[in-house]
Design an enzyme around this catalytic site. Structure first.
Site, mmCIF file in Angstrom:
data_model
loop_
_atom_site.group_PDB
_atom_site.id
_atom_site.type_symbol
_atom_site.label_atom_id
_atom_site.label_comp_id
_atom_site.label_asym_id
_atom_site.label_seq_id
_atom_site.Cartn_x
_atom_site.Cartn_y
_atom_site.Cartn_z
ATOM 1 N N LYS A 277 31.803 107.376 56.461
ATOM 2 C CA LYS A 277 30.984 106.174 56.270
ATOM 3 C C LYS A 277 30.756 105.480 57.603
ATOM 4 C CE LYS A 277 31.428 101.677 55.650
ATOM 5 N NZ LYS A 277 30.122 101.228 56.113
ATOM 6 N N GLY B 55 38.163 99.232 63.177
ATOM 7 C CA GLY B 55 37.386 98.028 62.909
ATOM 8 C C GLY B 55 38.242 96.797 63.112
ATOM 9 N N SER B 56 37.961 95.778 62.333
ATOM 10 C CA SER B 56 38.610 94.482 62.548
ATOM 11 C C SER B 56 39.995 94.428 61.895
ATOM 12 C CB SER B 56 37.724 93.384 61.985
ATOM 13 O OG SER B 56 37.523 93.616 60.607
ATOM 14 N N VAL C 50 39.932 93.583 57.890
ATOM 15 C CA VAL C 50 39.592 94.717 57.020
ATOM 16 C C VAL C 50 40.705 95.763 57.088
ATOM 17 C CG1 VAL C 50 37.948 96.580 56.617
ATOM 18 C CG2 VAL C 50 37.104 94.318 57.210
ATOM 19 N N GLY C 51 41.227 95.997 58.272
ATOM 20 C CA GLY C 51 42.312 96.968 58.430
ATOM 21 C C GLY C 51 43.510 96.635 57.559
ATOM 22 N N GLU D 124 42.866 101.557 63.714
ATOM 23 C CA GLU D 124 42.655 101.074 65.084
ATOM 24 C C GLU D 124 41.879 99.775 64.967
ATOM 25 O OE1 GLU D 124 44.013 101.888 67.704
ATOM 26 O OE2 GLU D 124 44.822 103.835 67.125
ATOM 27 N N CYS E 23 36.730 97.360 71.971
ATOM 28 C CA CYS E 23 38.080 96.942 71.593
ATOM 29 C C CYS E 23 38.984 96.936 72.818
ATOM 30 C CB CYS E 23 38.625 97.857 70.516
ATOM 31 S SG CYS E 23 38.395 99.565 70.927
ATOM 32 N N GLN F 252 26.946 88.432 64.931
ATOM 33 C CA GLN F 252 27.860 88.545 66.065
ATOM 34 C C GLN F 252 27.469 87.547 67.157
ATOM 35 O OE1 GLN F 252 30.683 90.715 66.243
ATOM 36 N NE2 GLN F 252 31.128 89.456 68.034
ATOM 37 N N GLU G 60 40.343 87.458 69.374
ATOM 38 C CA GLU G 60 39.334 88.432 69.791
ATOM 39 C C GLU G 60 37.952 87.889 69.479
ATOM 40 O OE1 GLU G 60 38.657 92.147 67.567
ATOM 41 O OE2 GLU G 60 38.837 93.151 69.490
HETATM 42 P P1 NAP Z 1 34.702 95.735 60.569
HETATM 43 O O1 NAP Z 1 33.854 94.639 60.067
HETATM 44 O O2 NAP Z 1 36.148 95.713 60.256
HETATM 45 O O3 NAP Z 1 34.063 97.071 59.987
HETATM 46 C C1 NAP Z 1 34.556 98.348 60.305
HETATM 47 C C2 NAP Z 1 34.157 99.309 59.208
HETATM 48 O O4 NAP Z 1 34.852 98.973 58.008
HETATM 49 C C3 NAP Z 1 32.672 99.252 58.869
HETATM 50 O O5 NAP Z 1 32.228 100.546 58.565
HETATM 51 C C4 NAP Z 1 32.673 98.362 57.642
HETATM 52 O O6 NAP Z 1 31.550 98.530 56.832
HETATM 53 C C5 NAP Z 1 33.931 98.824 56.955
HETATM 54 N N1 NAP Z 1 34.459 97.898 55.944
HETATM 55 C C6 NAP Z 1 34.228 96.564 55.810
HETATM 56 N N2 NAP Z 1 34.887 96.088 54.735
HETATM 57 C C7 NAP Z 1 35.550 97.127 54.183
HETATM 58 C C8 NAP Z 1 36.402 97.272 53.050
HETATM 59 N N3 NAP Z 1 36.723 96.237 52.271
HETATM 60 N N4 NAP Z 1 36.907 98.493 52.768
HETATM 61 C C9 NAP Z 1 36.626 99.539 53.543
HETATM 62 N N5 NAP Z 1 35.812 99.479 54.625
HETATM 63 C C10 NAP Z 1 35.282 98.280 54.944
HETATM 64 O O7 NAP Z 1 34.571 95.910 62.126
HETATM 65 P P2 NAP Z 1 33.200 95.938 62.945
HETATM 66 O O8 NAP Z 1 32.616 94.573 62.854
HETATM 67 O O9 NAP Z 1 32.359 97.091 62.571
HETATM 68 O O10 NAP Z 1 33.743 96.263 64.424
HETATM 69 C C11 NAP Z 1 34.310 95.297 65.242
HETATM 70 C C12 NAP Z 1 35.832 95.400 65.225
HETATM 71 O O11 NAP Z 1 36.261 96.722 65.449
HETATM 72 C C13 NAP Z 1 36.487 94.584 66.313
HETATM 73 O O12 NAP Z 1 37.541 93.819 65.776
HETATM 74 C C14 NAP Z 1 37.037 95.628 67.277
HETATM 75 O O13 NAP Z 1 38.147 95.258 68.013
HETATM 76 C C15 NAP Z 1 37.325 96.759 66.384
HETATM 77 N N6 NAP Z 1 37.320 98.015 67.114
HETATM 78 C C16 NAP Z 1 38.513 98.607 67.380
HETATM 79 C C17 NAP Z 1 38.571 99.805 68.048
HETATM 80 C C18 NAP Z 1 39.886 100.450 68.332
HETATM 81 O O14 NAP Z 1 39.905 101.642 68.510
HETATM 82 N N7 NAP Z 1 40.990 99.719 68.362
HETATM 83 C C19 NAP Z 1 37.390 100.418 68.466
HETATM 84 C C20 NAP Z 1 36.181 99.792 68.189
HETATM 85 C C21 NAP Z 1 36.160 98.596 67.493
HETATM 86 P P3 NAP Z 1 30.169 97.703 57.061
HETATM 87 O O15 NAP Z 1 30.299 96.928 58.317
HETATM 88 O O16 NAP Z 1 29.172 98.794 57.125
HETATM 89 O O17 NAP Z 1 29.986 96.857 55.854
#
Ligand code: NAP
Ligand code: MG
Length: 479
Positions: A171, A224-225, A228-229, A246, A280, A327, A378
């Site tokens: 996804k 991701g965030s 959500v994680g 991550e 990140c 954002q 963050e």
């Molecule tokens: P996000 O909002 O947490 O979304 C990440 C993914 O999770 C998206 O595909 C999102 O879907 C999905 N998601 C949202 N709610 C969910 C749920 N309830 N169940 C399952 N999946 C769900 O993060 P983002 O806004 O895309 O990215 C920014 C964040 O990613 C930042 O906090 C950043 O630090 C982190 N990040 C971390 C790394 C690392 O390796 N540590 C690398 C890159 C980014 P949709 O958005 O499509 O709805």
């Protein structure tokens, strides 16, 4: 034309349709993409479950050929894919092409790893018995990716998943379905049996949550965030699925009195603002020793003010737009929070107008105190703050004073200080005289504390998550 899901070896229309737009030019529609509901996601999960045995027992040679073919095509098309990435996500064209190339290299790396799946053979503690320790696929893996590395992160999840014999439901983030679809289209022609790889587009709440909750999904890899994680961890733990998370970072770059000033400023500019600060591993806390503080700040401010923020595809652009309206609003809100909490504003943090309507913002720099929210939370945008440290020891303590632990950097010409920092930084990755962002594809990636959970991604360490260990005992004597 609407871009479709790829489910069980076929292109499938969605339940609804979503539009992906170009953050550099809102009039430019990247495409219309299918979106799935829970039932359609479950169809893909069942296809992956039905296909799992065929791929789990495929030969390493077959897996090598599939992954190598995918990597070859991505590398051959890196300019075109990089352009799509920059158009859809907003990082500059050189950054987009670089990321596309990296995605290709990751597939090539894991093509080789498919031929090197490790195992052990030991003597038993009992006579006449041999012990084999082998690695088997986990089964069906759900891969949930963020928007900020729309080719590289999917690649570093999909490639090891397939190399180690798993079947996949992928996804992509809703903001970047175009990149996810392009990758899936390449994978669809690589010779995989139907159902081994599935692309399902749609929201996290719907598609992502269905993956997390499905009893047929054996493992979830999420980037991701933090919020959500954490919810994914709870859901997956409840049904004992394997999880790898991550998440965020608030990465420090320590600048010591003895640092090479130009190099330190360069590391800060790249780490804080390149890719619009949406990494990140971005350095958002610049922790600077008192003896170099004023010179560093003066030079950093000059460099920051001179950065060219414009259309991601325009030649000469150094900083592309922020990825989305939401954002951008978050980034600007943090600039306000910084001001209202009494952080000293030095430059940037303002909306910019360009030839095309897009989410443009000038890179922001503050002098902050460690307790300010802009120095603790963050932001995930082009906002950085400088924090003054009295000494190296103070700088190290500040660097570690955070719930996160992804990456930390130090600029120093002292081997002793660099070595001390490498040993004492409470993070998964340390950089010496380098920006905190910018990593190799063949070594582990990940963090500690609130940044990560579960085994590392990338390099040989990816085997930890994408395989499960079996111990077999054989009595050699037949009598
Ligand atoms: P996000 O909002 O947490 O979304 C990440 C993914 O999770 C998206 O595909 C999102 O879907 C999905 N998601 C949202 N709610 C969910 C749920 N309830 N169940 C399952 N999946 C769900 O993060 P983002 O806004 O895309 O990215 C920014 C964040 O990613 C930042 O906090 C950043 O630090 C982190 N990040 C971390 C790394 C690392 O390796 N540590 C690398 C890159 C980014 P949709 O958005 O499509 O709805
Ligand atoms: Mg989000």
């Amino acid at each position: 034309m609407t871009f479709k899901h790829y489910i069980n070896g076929r292109w499938e229309t969605g339940v609804t349709i979503g539009v992906s737009e170009n953050p550099s030019d809102l009039a430019d529609v990247v495409g219309e993409f299918a979106r799935a509901d829970a039932a359609q996601t479950e169809t893909a999960i069942r296809a992956a479950a039905d296909a799992r045995d065929s791929w789990a027992h495929s030969t390493p040679q077959r897996r090598f050929e599939v992954l190598d073919a995918i990597g070859t095509e991505i590398l051959a098309r890196k300019d075109e894919l990089g352009r799509l990435l920059s158009r859809e996500e907003g990082k500059t064209l050189p950054e987009g092409v670089g990321e596309a190339a990296r995605a290709g290299q990751i597939f090539k790396f894991f093509a080789g790893e498919a031929l090197r799946i490790p195992g052990e053979r030991l003597a038993s503690v009992r006579p006449g018995i041999d012990v084999d320790v082998t690695r088997e696929p986990v089964g069906v893996v759900g891969l949930i990716a963020p928007w900020n590395f729309p080719l590289a992160i999917p690649a570093w999840k999909i490639a090891p998943a397939l190399a180690y014999g798993n079947s996949v439901v992928f996804k992509p983030a809703e903001l970047v379905p175009g990149c996810g679809w392009a990758l899936a289209e390449i994978i669809s022609r690589s010779g995989l049996p139907a159902g081994v790889f599935n692309l399902v587009m749609g929201s996290g709440r719907m598609v992502g949550q269905t993956l997390v909750d499905s009893p047929l999904v054996d493992a979830i890899s999420f980037t991701g965030s933090v919020g959500v994680g954490e919810s994914i961890l709870k859901g997956a733990a409840e049904r004992r699925a394997k999880v790898q998370l991550e998440m965020g970072g608030k990465n420090p770059l320590v600048v010591c009195n003895d640092a090479d000033l130009e190099r330190a400023v360069d590391c800060a500019v790249q780490g804080a603002y390149f890719s619009t600060g949406q990494r990140c591993t971005a350095s958002s806390r610049l922790i600077v020793e008192a003896g170099i503080h004023d010179r560093f700040v003066r030079r950093l401010r000059e460099r920051t003010e001179a950065l060219v923020t414009d259309h991601a595809l325009k030649r000469g652009t150094e900083i592309g737009p922020v990825v989305s309206q939401a954002q951008l609003e978050q980034d600007l809100a943090y600039v306000e929070i910084g001001r209202s909490e009494g952080a000293e504003w030095l430059c940037g943090g303002e909306r910019l107008k360009r030839d095309t309507e897009g989410h443009y913002m000038s890179p922001a720099l503050f002098l902050a105190q460690p307790e300010h929210r802009i120095a603790r939370e963050e932001i995930f945008g082009p906002v950085a703050c400088v924090i003054r440290a009295d000494s190296y020891e103070h700088a190290l303590a500040l660097a570690n004073d955070t719930p996160f632990g992804l990456c930390a950097g130090i600029c120093t010409t002292s081997l002793a200080q660099a070595t001390h920092f490498k040993r004492h930084a409470q993070v998964g990755m340390v950089m010496v005289n380098l920006p905190t962002a910018g990593v190799d594809f063949h070594v582990p990636f990940g963090g500690r504390k609130g940044s990560s959970y579960g085994p590392r991604e990338q390099g040989r360490y990816a085997a930890e998550f994408y395989t499960t260990v079996k111990t077999a005992y054989t009595h050699a004597g037949l009598a």
